[in-house]
Design an enzyme around this catalytic site. Structure first.
Site, PDB file in Angstrom:
ATOM      1  N   GLY A 134      48.208  37.514  60.164  1.00  0.00           N
ATOM      2  CA  GLY A 134      46.916  37.005  60.638  1.00  0.00           C
ATOM      3  C   GLY A 134      45.930  38.141  60.812  1.00  0.00           C
ATOM      4  N   SER A 155      42.811  38.451  58.301  1.00  0.00           N
ATOM      5  CA  SER A 155      41.484  37.981  57.882  1.00  0.00           C
ATOM      6  C   SER A 155      40.991  36.835  58.772  1.00  0.00           C
ATOM      7  CB  SER A 155      41.526  37.481  56.443  1.00  0.00           C
ATOM      8  OG  SER A 155      42.064  38.471  55.605  1.00  0.00           O
ATOM      9  N   GLU A 163      52.367  46.898  52.901  1.00  0.00           N
ATOM     10  CA  GLU A 163      51.922  45.713  52.156  1.00  0.00           C
ATOM     11  C   GLU A 163      51.527  46.084  50.726  1.00  0.00           C
ATOM     12  OE1 GLU A 163      49.083  43.365  54.320  1.00  0.00           O
ATOM     13  OE2 GLU A 163      48.509  42.213  52.552  1.00  0.00           O
ATOM     14  N   GLU A 193      37.445  47.491  45.511  1.00  0.00           N
ATOM     15  CA  GLU A 193      36.476  48.478  46.031  1.00  0.00           C
ATOM     16  C   GLU A 193      37.039  49.168  47.269  1.00  0.00           C
ATOM     17  OE1 GLU A 193      35.737  45.375  45.129  1.00  0.00           O
ATOM     18  OE2 GLU A 193      34.568  45.821  43.334  1.00  0.00           O
TER      19      GLU A 193
HETATM   20  C1  FAD Z   1      45.967  35.108  47.384  1.00  0.00           C
HETATM   21  C2  FAD Z   1      45.473  35.668  48.689  1.00  0.00           C
HETATM   22  C3  FAD Z   1      46.315  35.728  49.775  1.00  0.00           C
HETATM   23  C4  FAD Z   1      45.854  36.235  51.001  1.00  0.00           C
HETATM   24  N1  FAD Z   1      46.722  36.263  52.063  1.00  0.00           N
HETATM   25  C5  FAD Z   1      46.277  36.731  53.264  1.00  0.00           C
HETATM   26  C6  FAD Z   1      47.127  36.714  54.409  1.00  0.00           C
HETATM   27  O1  FAD Z   1      48.291  36.288  54.341  1.00  0.00           O
HETATM   28  N2  FAD Z   1      46.652  37.158  55.570  1.00  0.00           N
HETATM   29  C7  FAD Z   1      45.378  37.644  55.716  1.00  0.00           C
HETATM   30  O2  FAD Z   1      45.017  38.074  56.804  1.00  0.00           O
HETATM   31  N3  FAD Z   1      44.528  37.659  54.647  1.00  0.00           N
HETATM   32  C8  FAD Z   1      44.945  37.211  53.438  1.00  0.00           C
HETATM   33  N4  FAD Z   1      44.101  37.214  52.342  1.00  0.00           N
HETATM   34  C9  FAD Z   1      42.708  37.626  52.529  1.00  0.00           C
HETATM   35  C10 FAD Z   1      42.423  38.976  51.903  1.00  0.00           C
HETATM   36  O3  FAD Z   1      43.035  40.011  52.622  1.00  0.00           O
HETATM   37  C11 FAD Z   1      40.877  39.099  51.868  1.00  0.00           C
HETATM   38  O4  FAD Z   1      40.416  38.144  50.927  1.00  0.00           O
HETATM   39  C12 FAD Z   1      40.443  40.464  51.451  1.00  0.00           C
HETATM   40  O5  FAD Z   1      40.762  41.415  52.435  1.00  0.00           O
HETATM   41  C13 FAD Z   1      38.919  40.503  51.197  1.00  0.00           C
HETATM   42  O6  FAD Z   1      38.216  39.959  52.250  1.00  0.00           O
HETATM   43  P1  FAD Z   1      37.086  38.850  51.994  1.00  0.00           P
HETATM   44  O7  FAD Z   1      37.693  37.770  51.171  1.00  0.00           O
HETATM   45  O8  FAD Z   1      36.517  38.490  53.311  1.00  0.00           O
HETATM   46  O9  FAD Z   1      36.009  39.582  51.116  1.00  0.00           O
HETATM   47  P2  FAD Z   1      34.871  40.594  51.593  1.00  0.00           P
HETATM   48  O10 FAD Z   1      35.448  41.613  52.505  1.00  0.00           O
HETATM   49  O11 FAD Z   1      33.712  39.798  52.085  1.00  0.00           O
HETATM   50  O12 FAD Z   1      34.498  41.281  50.218  1.00  0.00           O
HETATM   51  C14 FAD Z   1      33.683  40.637  49.237  1.00  0.00           C
HETATM   52  C15 FAD Z   1      33.388  41.663  48.152  1.00  0.00           C
HETATM   53  O13 FAD Z   1      32.654  42.775  48.717  1.00  0.00           O
HETATM   54  C16 FAD Z   1      33.330  43.996  48.463  1.00  0.00           C
HETATM   55  N5  FAD Z   1      33.230  44.888  49.620  1.00  0.00           N
HETATM   56  C17 FAD Z   1      33.446  44.573  50.927  1.00  0.00           C
HETATM   57  N6  FAD Z   1      33.268  45.668  51.709  1.00  0.00           N
HETATM   58  C18 FAD Z   1      32.942  46.695  50.875  1.00  0.00           C
HETATM   59  C19 FAD Z   1      32.640  48.081  51.072  1.00  0.00           C
HETATM   60  N7  FAD Z   1      32.663  48.614  52.289  1.00  0.00           N
HETATM   61  N8  FAD Z   1      32.363  48.832  49.996  1.00  0.00           N
HETATM   62  C20 FAD Z   1      32.338  48.289  48.748  1.00  0.00           C
HETATM   63  N9  FAD Z   1      32.593  46.974  48.492  1.00  0.00           N
HETATM   64  C21 FAD Z   1      32.905  46.190  49.541  1.00  0.00           C
HETATM   65  C22 FAD Z   1      34.799  43.606  48.275  1.00  0.00           C
HETATM   66  O14 FAD Z   1      35.483  44.561  47.487  1.00  0.00           O
HETATM   67  C23 FAD Z   1      34.668  42.264  47.545  1.00  0.00           C
HETATM   68  O15 FAD Z   1      34.461  42.459  46.173  1.00  0.00           O
HETATM   69  C24 FAD Z   1      44.526  36.708  51.117  1.00  0.00           C
HETATM   70  C25 FAD Z   1      43.675  36.649  50.015  1.00  0.00           C
HETATM   71  C26 FAD Z   1      44.120  36.125  48.813  1.00  0.00           C
HETATM   72  C27 FAD Z   1      43.172  36.078  47.649  1.00  0.00           C
END
Ligand code: FAD
Length: 380
Positions: free
Chosen positions: A131, A133, A250, A367
């Site tokens: 947990g 995100s 991880e 990124e």
């Molecule tokens: C199949 C799958 C399973 C998952 N399982 C889990 C889970 O079990 N537990 C959990 O907690 N989460 C889980 N996640 C969530 C995952 O960890 C997040 O999707 C990931 O960390 C990105 O966060 P976000 O989706 O909020 O994107 P954002 O953080 O909003 O990013 C959106 C875009 O902006 C870019 N970006 C963001 N910040 C920066 C920066 N500082 N510099 C440059 N570019 C940037 C990112 O690279 C991305 O391209 C899962 C995701 C997927 C797809």
């Protein structure tokens, strides 16, 4: 600029017998397991299969016996992982608990939570999800808004998590949350980790269906959920440091470049031996697999020596995701016009074409990983 120290690491002949034993077990246990199920790779879950691995002693392999482990080497564990992933075995039910939650509890709650929960993880009976995100909080984990307020004997948690893989089949969730006030001068302060019982009053798990209609991840809502003091992992306020150690685990495994193995096997099967383009393209993939395997083994060697693999692990994950995501495109390029509808190749291609885009998001986006690599190399 600093150099990355990923020294070559060799598995040696002593693990060959183990590899053969795992292969024989998988050939027998998965003899009727179809290619389109194998294509799910470590996303596929089967509790009974996880329990069988536990019976064989192939979960918690490196853990001390007092935690139900088997005191085998990190490289022996690597061989088992490699064989499971290459076969597309349905390992997801135990994967997260065995890969990262168990080691996290062992490191930060060695006397309380580890003896209580690790034996059940090693038997393949206890599922734990991550947990981290939250809505609007993914890459920037320091902004988590889920809070725990201190009360007599424990904590009361309010907030929500999202994209929580496997929460619907897990008993517990390792939850990153805020226990101290937000401090803009030190955004990483005031974070902690609690082990939240997903059956506790106030917890609601709701499915999120992915692009192909499968239920892998979830939303988790926490409303006045009581968590006893014993279920604090580590020290209050150390959450950021602990999450960093957890994320290295991880990101460091061979699953970060082997998710599309079934597609590669199907392409090899469908390839025309007389077709030079097939040979060159698939040979190039084999060379990239070999290079990634060496890098991944180097990371396993670092873990075996007790070193922190955060930067090399980010590199392997980034390069691994690039390879994995290129395979569906290659399959369409080489076989798109000639494959039989609903053939093995077609089924595996369809599945991975739709799921591979997520491989560079889960476990940290491209990124973010490149930022970690740049920092590790002294470039930022
Ligand atoms: C199949 C799958 C399973 C998952 N399982 C889990 C889970 O079990 N537990 C959990 O907690 N989460 C889980 N996640 C969530 C995952 O960890 C997040 O999707 C990931 O960390 C990105 O966060 P976000 O989706 O909020 O994107 P954002 O953080 O909003 O990013 C959106 C875009 O902006 C870019 N970006 C963001 N910040 C920066 C920066 N500082 N510099 C440059 N570019 C940037 C990112 O690279 C991305 O391209 C899962 C995701 C997927 C797809």
């Amino acid at each position: 600029m600093q150099a990355l120290d990923i020294r070559p690491c060799h598995l040696g002949v002593q693990v060959q017998a183990l590899r053969t034993e795992v292969r024989e077990f998988l050939a027998e246990t998965l003899k009727d397991f179809p290619p389109h199920e194998r294509a799910k790779n470590w996303n596929g879950a089967d509790l009974e299969f996880s329990r069988k691995l536990g019976e064989r002693g192939w979960l918690g392999m490196t853990w001390p016996k007092r935690y139900g482990g088997h005191e085998r080497s990190a490289l022996e564990r690597y061989v088992v992982l490699e064989e499971l992933l290459a076969a597309g075995a349905p390992v997801n039910a135990h994967w997260i608990a065995e890969r990262q939650s168990g080691p996290l509890l062992m490191k930060f709650s060695p006397e309380v939570l580890a003896p209580r929960f690790l034996p059940a993880i090693a038997r393949g009976e206890l599922m734990i999800c991550i947990g981290m995100s939250e809505p609007d909080v993914g890459s920037d984990l320091a902004s988590v808004r889920t809070r725990a307020a201190k009360v007599d004997g424990g904590w009361v948690v309010n907030g929500s998590k999202v994209w929580t893989t496997g929460a619907h089949r897990s008993q517990y969730m390792v939850t990153l949350l805020r226990t101290g006030p937000k401090d803009e001068s030190n955004r990483h302060a005031g974070l902690s980790q609690l082990l939240v019982d997903l059956q506790a009053p106030g917890v609601t798990v709701r499915p999120i269906y992915n692009m192909i209609g499968e239920h892998d991840f979830n939303e988790v809502f926490l409303e006045n959920v009581f968590v006893p003091d014993d279920f604090l992992i580590g020290q209050p306020g150390d959450g950021w440091k602990q999450v960093g150690a957890e994320l290295a685990l991880e990101r460091s495994g061979p699953e970060r470049y082997l998710s599309c193995t079934q597609l590669y096997l199907e392409m090899l099967d469908a390839a025309d031996p007389q077709n030079l383009r097939h040979a060159v393209s698939l040979g190039r993939v084999a060379a990239r697999y070999a290079a990634l395997r060496q890098m991944s083994l180097g990371v396993a060697g670092m873990l075996a020596r007790g070193e922190n693999p955060a930067t090399p692990a980010a590199l392997v994950k980034d390069q691994g995701a690039l390879l994995e995501q290129s395979l569906p495109d290659l399959a369409h390029d080489l076989f798109g016009g000639v494959r039989q509808p609903d053939s093995r190749l077609d089924q595996v291609m369809r599945y991975l074409t739709q799921t591979a885009p997520s491989f560079s998001l889960r476990g940290g986006t491209r990124e973010i990983l490149r930022g970690i690599i740049a920092r590790g190399l002294g470039l930022r």
